[in-house]
Scaffold this motif. Structure first.
Motif, PDB file in Angstrom:
ATOM      1  N   VAL A   1      47.151  63.917  13.901  1.00 13.49           N
ATOM      2  CA  VAL A   1      48.143  62.927  13.469  1.00 13.49           C
ATOM      3  C   VAL A   1      48.297  62.987  11.960  1.00 13.49           C
ATOM      4  CG1 VAL A   1      48.655  60.457  13.272  1.00 13.49           C
ATOM      5  CG2 VAL A   1      47.760  61.369  15.410  1.00 13.49           C
ATOM      6  N   LEU A   2      49.537  62.851  11.513  1.00 13.35           N
ATOM      7  CA  LEU A   2      49.862  62.714  10.092  1.00 13.35           C
ATOM      8  C   LEU A   2      50.779  61.503   9.963  1.00 13.35           C
ATOM      9  CD1 LEU A   2      51.110  65.554   7.744  1.00 13.35           C
ATOM     10  CD2 LEU A   2      52.333  63.408   7.869  1.00 13.35           C
ATOM     11  N   LEU A   3      50.439  60.602   9.072  1.00 11.44           N
ATOM     12  CA  LEU A   3      51.268  59.413   8.854  1.00 11.44           C
ATOM     13  C   LEU A   3      51.503  59.214   7.369  1.00 11.44           C
ATOM     14  CD1 LEU A   3      52.473  56.565   9.922  1.00 11.44           C
ATOM     15  CD2 LEU A   3      50.313  55.671   9.067  1.00 11.44           C
ATOM     16  N   THR A   4      52.753  59.007   6.982  1.00 10.34           N
ATOM     17  CA  THR A   4      53.063  58.630   5.606  1.00 10.34           C
ATOM     18  C   THR A   4      53.563  57.192   5.596  1.00 10.34           C
ATOM     19  OG1 THR A   4      55.396  59.306   5.659  1.00 10.34           O
ATOM     20  CG2 THR A   4      53.784  60.999   5.151  1.00 10.34           C
ATOM     21  N   SER A   5      53.235  56.466   4.555  1.00  3.97           N
ATOM     22  CA  SER A   5      53.688  55.078   4.463  1.00  3.97           C
ATOM     23  C   SER A   5      53.495  54.577   3.045  1.00  3.97           C
ATOM     24  CB  SER A   5      52.912  54.186   5.442  1.00  3.97           C
ATOM     25  OG  SER A   5      53.413  52.857   5.418  1.00  3.97           O
TER      26      SER A   5
ATOM     27  N   ALA B   1      54.388  64.395  -0.522  1.00  8.60           N
ATOM     28  CA  ALA B   1      55.267  65.365   0.144  1.00  8.60           C
ATOM     29  C   ALA B   1      54.604  66.732   0.213  1.00  8.60           C
ATOM     30  CB  ALA B   1      56.600  65.454  -0.604  1.00  8.60           C
ATOM     31  N   GLY B   2      53.852  67.090  -0.829  1.00 10.00           N
ATOM     32  CA  GLY B   2      53.185  68.391  -0.842  1.00 10.00           C
ATOM     33  C   GLY B   2      52.138  68.526   0.243  1.00 10.00           C
ATOM     34  N   ILE B   3      51.278  67.526   0.399  1.00 10.68           N
ATOM     35  CA  ILE B   3      50.216  67.620   1.397  1.00 10.68           C
ATOM     36  C   ILE B   3      50.792  67.475   2.812  1.00 10.68           C
ATOM     37  CG2 ILE B   3      49.619  65.163   1.248  1.00 10.68           C
ATOM     38  CD1 ILE B   3      46.705  65.934   1.709  1.00 10.68           C
ATOM     39  N   ALA B   4      51.836  66.666   2.966  1.00 14.18           N
ATOM     40  CA  ALA B   4      52.477  66.539   4.283  1.00 14.18           C
ATOM     41  C   ALA B   4      53.115  67.857   4.692  1.00 14.18           C
ATOM     42  CB  ALA B   4      53.514  65.423   4.262  1.00 14.18           C
TER      43      ALA B   4
END
Length: 588
Positions: free
Chosen positions: A198-202, A395-398
């Motif tokens: 899972v990857l989540l940005t917030s 944004a880079g790590i995502a």
């Protein structure tokens, strides 16, 4: 012959005969219920089965003297109790019948012209299970399948189900206003139900606090929180410059920092483009020369520093070195303008608290995207939006993690199994991947289920431009449009996409020879713009590829069977965040 007249079929004159019939039927039904309920109540009280005559005289007696006069040998409380109980049963039966035959009478929403159960058969549990077996070899022979192994839960079809699930091959775009259910009905359930990585940005800690404890049971939890959104202590670091091992990788990494300060990826002036070229060269030089992020910042602080040029020449990257040297030796005004723009792009790295998360630290665990995508681990990427934001780093790590998923999928034969879930909440604020619209459909075919959450269509257009947002819209195979969409032009377009349906109109004509009635049909919008704008919270318009639009009801996490356990863990997490915040404040 007199001229023909036309009037509404719902006028008082036309409804009068029917109203008399309805009143008579309801009166008969009401008296029948009272007659039977009172008789049953009297019998249960020990007065025996002695119903009064079922006649008009009994009705008169009931009105004038009350129920006690019809059942004189029974306690009046028992009679009234029997009548009340039977009336309740009658109301429940009527409600069930209305719900079964036309649930829209209960919900207050019409579903005419929208997709129904048969048209959405491919999204129902049975078909979702069949599709999942075709896409995921690991499910072969597994009986029965857990529902979450078959696809992403979208919600329940209005008004009365069934539940609908998208494929893990689908990619999703969700547009909803703030507090319309994005977090509770989409982000949190997707994270909790995910079967793989899972990857989540917030930009908030709400999804993190609700899901962290549950995801810790599935695998390792990585929290990348350089700006203290959840006030978590640093327990990891990511080698950002490792992504710049190739010129393509360095350009992508530079693009994330440029995109963080550029509102429209399609509109880049000279200074923005030059800044990206300069940053590309410096990131690649740092990678090849084993330099650090602080070295890159030092090179940018002194335009006369030839170190990055020398590192590129040592790595046999002569063309790139010449380009950077040309910038350094150019007109002072131009050079300084380019360097100042470049410094603005990476300004967030001037904060040592942010830079520490992307620099090597032997005392902390290193996050490796290629390992993460093969596990059931969870990566939370938290950042503020606005000035000083770490959006470029996020944004880079995502991007690095999702591209690692693509590489892993290719090694596994084409798709990740179990699939990876990437929930890009507040994507326009904290995760501006400039070519996301181009990558969208590619991610879906690799078993990377991407869900992008935006507040409006216009918000996405500000980041990716009109053409980019159109591409993102077209590439998304699942689109959910929720409450609070106030963009008049966009809502009008959606209304046209939903389409029109035939509506019958009843006309009456009168003449000296008598009267006649005729029915005509006209086209009317299935969902006018005002109804789309006024969608209730917790509902969404579903636009799936190849299917007519449908109205669904989201399934908030707090209404699921295990909600009480999750709520307890979430409360503990919120208390921990509050305590850490208080400790930081007092320490400061």
């Amino acid at each position: 012959m007199t001229a023909a007249g036309r009037r509404s079929p719902t006028s008082a004159e036309d409804l009068l005969p029917w109203s008399i019939v309805v009143v008579a039927a309801l009166s008969l039904l009401g008296f029948s219920t009272i007659w039977l309920g009172g008789s049953l109540g009297a019998a249960m009280a020990g007065a025996g089965w002695n119903p009064p005559p079922f006649s008009l005289s009994s009705v008169v007696t009931l009105i004038n003297k009350g129920p006690g006069a019809l059942w004189p040998n029974a306690p009046e409380g028992a009679v009234i109790g029997g009548i009340t109980g039977l009336l309740c049963v009658l109301f429940v039966l009527i409600a069930l019948v209305l719900f079964m035959f036309d649930g829209t009478l209960i919900s207050g929403r019409s579903s005419k012209g929208l997709a129904g159960r048969k048209e959405l058969a491919s999204l129902t549990p049975k078909e979702a299970a069949n599709r999942a077996r075709q896409l995921r070899p690991s499910l072969k022979g597994v009986e029965p399948l857990h529902p979450d192994d078959t696809g992403n839960l979208l919600g329940d079809l209005e008004p009365n189900g069934p539940e609908l699930r998208s494929s893990y091959e689908d990619v999703e775009l969700d547009l909803m206003a703030p507090r319309a259910g994005k977090s509770t009905g989409i982000a949190v359930p997707r994270v909790l139900r995910a079967r793989g990585a899972v990857l989540l940005t917030s930009n908030k800690s709400d999804v993190y606090s609700v899901t962290r404890a549950e995801r810790a049971k599935a695998g390792r939890v990585w929290t990348f929180d350089p700006q203290g959104i959840a006030h978590t202590p640093q327990e990891m670091w990511w080698d950002m410059l490792a992504e710049a091992s190739t010129i393509e990788g360095a350009r992508r990494l530079a693009g994330h920092f440029v995109g963080a300060i550029n509102d429209d990826a399609s509109k880049r002036d000279f200074w923005i483009s030059a800044a990206q070229n300069t940053l590309t060269a410096m990131f690649h030089a740092a990678n090849r020369g084993k330099a650090s992020v602080t070295d890159v910042l030092a090179w940018l602080a002194d335009p006369a520093d030839r170190t990055p040029v020398d590192l590129l020449r040592d790595a046999d990257m002569g063309a790139l070195a010449d380009q950077l040297q040309g910038t350094i030796r150019g007109a002072v005004e131009t050079r300084d303008g380019i360097y100042e723009t470049t410094r603005q792009c990476v300004a967030c790295l001037l904060d040592p608290k942010i830079a520490a998360w992307v620099m090597a630290d032997p005392d902390l665990a290193q996050f490796r995207p290629d390992e993460h995508v093969l596990a059931a681990d969870t990566l939370y990427l938290l950042s503020k939006d606005g000035g000083g934001s770490a959006a470029g780093v996020i944004a880079g790590i995502a991007d690095a993690t999702m591209r690692a998923g693509v590489v892993a999928a290719e090694r596994m034969g084409g798709r990740l199994d179990p699939p990876m879930t990437a929930v890009l909440d507040e994507a326009a604020n904290v995760c501006r991947i400039s070519d996301l619209p181009d990558l969208y459909s590619h991610f879906g075919s690799r078993g990377i289920n991407v869900v992008t959450l935006l507040q409006s269509y216009r918000q996405g257009s500000r980041v990716w431009g009109e053409a980019g947002m159109d591409a993102l819209w077209s590439a998304a195979t699942i689109k959910l449009l929720g409450a609070g969409l106030d963009d008049a032009d966009f809502v009008e377009k959606v209304s046209r996409l939903v389409g029109e349906h035939d509506v019958s109109t009843l006309s009456y004509s009168r003449s000296k020879d008598g009267s006649s009635r005729s029915t005509s049909y006209r086209l009317e919008r299935v969902l006018p713009p005002d109804r789309i704008r006024a969608l209730p919270k917790g509902t969404a318009l579903l636009l799936a590829t190849g299917v007519r639009p449908a109205l669904i009801r989201l399934r908030p996490w707090y209404k699921e069977p295990n909600a009480s356990r999750i709520q307890g863990a979430a409360a503990d997490e919120v208390r921990a965040i509050t305590a850490r915040a208080a400790q930081e404040w007092t320490g400061a």
